[in-house]
Write a protein that holds these residues in place. Structure first.
Motif, mmCIF file in Angstrom:
data_model
loop_
_atom_site.group_PDB
_atom_site.id
_atom_site.type_symbol
_atom_site.label_atom_id
_atom_site.label_comp_id
_atom_site.label_asym_id
_atom_site.label_seq_id
_atom_site.Cartn_x
_atom_site.Cartn_y
_atom_site.Cartn_z
ATOM 1 N N ALA A 147 0.837 -1.206 0.000
ATOM 2 C CA ALA A 147 0.000 0.000 0.000
ATOM 3 C C ALA A 147 0.870 1.252 0.000
ATOM 4 O O ALA A 147 0.571 2.226 -0.696
ATOM 5 C CB ALA A 147 -0.929 -0.006 1.212
ATOM 6 N N GLY A 148 1.969 1.225 0.753
ATOM 7 C CA GLY A 148 2.882 2.361 0.783
ATOM 8 C C GLY A 148 3.529 2.605 -0.568
ATOM 9 O O GLY A 148 3.671 3.750 -1.008
ATOM 10 N N ARG A 149 3.913 1.532 -1.248
ATOM 11 C CA ARG A 149 4.507 1.666 -2.585
ATOM 12 C C ARG A 149 3.499 2.246 -3.556
ATOM 13 O O ARG A 149 3.831 3.100 -4.378
ATOM 14 C CB ARG A 149 4.987 0.314 -3.096
ATOM 15 C CG ARG A 149 6.263 -0.138 -2.456
ATOM 16 C CD ARG A 149 6.745 -1.409 -3.054
ATOM 17 N NE ARG A 149 6.697 -1.322 -4.511
ATOM 18 C CZ ARG A 149 7.317 -2.132 -5.331
ATOM 19 N NH1 ARG A 149 8.021 -3.109 -4.871
ATOM 20 N NH2 ARG A 149 7.237 -1.999 -6.632
ATOM 21 N N THR A 150 2.250 1.784 -3.471
ATOM 22 C CA THR A 150 1.201 2.287 -4.362
ATOM 23 C C THR A 150 0.984 3.780 -4.114
ATOM 24 O O THR A 150 0.890 4.559 -5.066
ATOM 25 C CB THR A 150 -0.106 1.510 -4.155
ATOM 26 O OG1 THR A 150 0.134 0.138 -4.462
ATOM 27 C CG2 THR A 150 -1.230 2.046 -5.023
ATOM 28 N N ARG A 151 0.920 4.182 -2.842
ATOM 29 C CA ARG A 151 0.735 5.606 -2.519
ATOM 30 C C ARG A 151 1.897 6.437 -3.060
ATOM 31 O O ARG A 151 1.685 7.515 -3.613
ATOM 32 C CB ARG A 151 0.604 5.814 -1.004
ATOM 33 C CG ARG A 151 -0.781 5.538 -0.463
ATOM 34 C CD ARG A 151 -0.941 6.038 0.964
ATOM 35 N NE ARG A 151 0.007 5.423 1.888
ATOM 36 C CZ ARG A 151 -0.153 4.218 2.446
ATOM 37 N NH1 ARG A 151 -1.217 3.513 2.185
ATOM 38 N NH2 ARG A 151 0.743 3.741 3.283
ATOM 39 N N ARG A 152 3.121 5.947 -2.914
ATOM 40 C CA ARG A 152 4.279 6.691 -3.407
ATOM 41 C C ARG A 152 4.231 6.836 -4.924
ATOM 42 O O ARG A 152 4.535 7.901 -5.460
ATOM 43 C CB ARG A 152 5.578 6.023 -2.956
ATOM 44 C CG ARG A 152 5.913 6.292 -1.492
ATOM 45 C CD ARG A 152 7.313 5.841 -1.117
ATOM 46 N NE ARG A 152 7.497 4.407 -1.204
ATOM 47 C CZ ARG A 152 7.107 3.530 -0.287
ATOM 48 N NH1 ARG A 152 6.460 3.943 0.778
ATOM 49 N NH2 ARG A 152 7.337 2.237 -0.435
ATOM 50 N N GLU A 154 1.534 6.827 -6.790
ATOM 51 C CA GLU A 154 0.464 7.778 -7.100
ATOM 52 C C GLU A 154 0.910 9.203 -6.813
ATOM 53 O O GLU A 154 0.619 10.117 -7.580
ATOM 54 C CB GLU A 154 -0.798 7.426 -6.310
ATOM 55 C CG GLU A 154 -1.465 6.148 -6.781
ATOM 56 C CD GLU A 154 -2.569 5.655 -5.857
ATOM 57 O OE1 GLU A 154 -2.746 6.232 -4.748
ATOM 58 O OE2 GLU A 154 -3.243 4.686 -6.229
ATOM 59 N N ASP A 155 1.626 9.390 -5.692
ATOM 60 C CA ASP A 155 2.134 10.730 -5.361
ATOM 61 C C ASP A 155 3.129 11.198 -6.407
ATOM 62 O O ASP A 155 3.096 12.350 -6.828
ATOM 63 C CB ASP A 155 2.803 10.733 -3.976
ATOM 64 C CG ASP A 155 1.796 10.573 -2.837
ATOM 65 O OD1 ASP A 155 0.573 10.701 -3.093
ATOM 66 O OD2 ASP A 155 2.238 10.295 -1.707
#
Length: 164
Positions: A147-152, A154-155
């Motif tokens: 989830a953290g990788r996906t957020r990064r 997307e950011d």
């Protein structure tokens, strides 16, 4: 542990064996190739914190959308999943587990528990419990990491490269 002994390696040599071991574990403890993919999809839909699309399932599983689409279509045809309109964006189609899909997911989990118990039957009970706890912890941490990788990503995609 009785039966097979643990590898004598430590450090890098031991850690190099983790990926292949996890892959081997997934292949050997499922009912078959179709069951493995179907089980993964049902769990991804069940575990999703919100709405889930075909693309989100593909991303979570690390495969292309066409690859996962065939199994999703079969799950829909078998009554395990249903398509629904997104509640946040009516133009999007999301996937939901049906009661039959939840039942199938529980059946897979039950089969996997029996397999785990069979494989670890000769283990010391404390080692068996600790291993189960570590597997669950690893799974939870892997979910948070993903989830953290996906957020990064997307950011990074949303940032304007010309503004820095």
């Amino acid at each position: 542990m009785s039966g097979s002994s643990t590898p004598p390696e430590t450090g890098e040599a031991l850690f190099d064996q983790v990926g292949p071991a996890l892959s081997h574990l997934r292949r050997r403890t499922s009912g078959g190739r179709g069951d493995l993919t179907r089980n993964l999809i049902l769990n991804v839909v069940s575990d999703a914190p919100g709405e889930v699309t075909v693309g989100a399932i593909a991303a979570e599983m690390g495969v292309s959308q066409p690859v996962v689409s065939r199994t999703i279509a079969a799950c829909i045809a078998d009554g395990l999943l249903r398509r629904a309109a997104s509640q946040t964006d009516g133009r999007r189609t999301v996937l939901e587990l049906t009661p039959a899909g939840e039942s199938e997911r529980r059946r897979f989990a039950s089969e996997q528990r029996v397999t785990f118990e069979d494989i670890t039957a000769a283990w010391d009970p404390a080692e068996r419990t600790q291993f189960a706890q570590f597997l669950i912890r690893y799974s939870q941490d892997a979910t948070a990491w993903s989830a953290g990788r996906t957020r990064r990503r997307e950011d990074d995609a949303g940032s304007d490269p010309g503004s820095t």
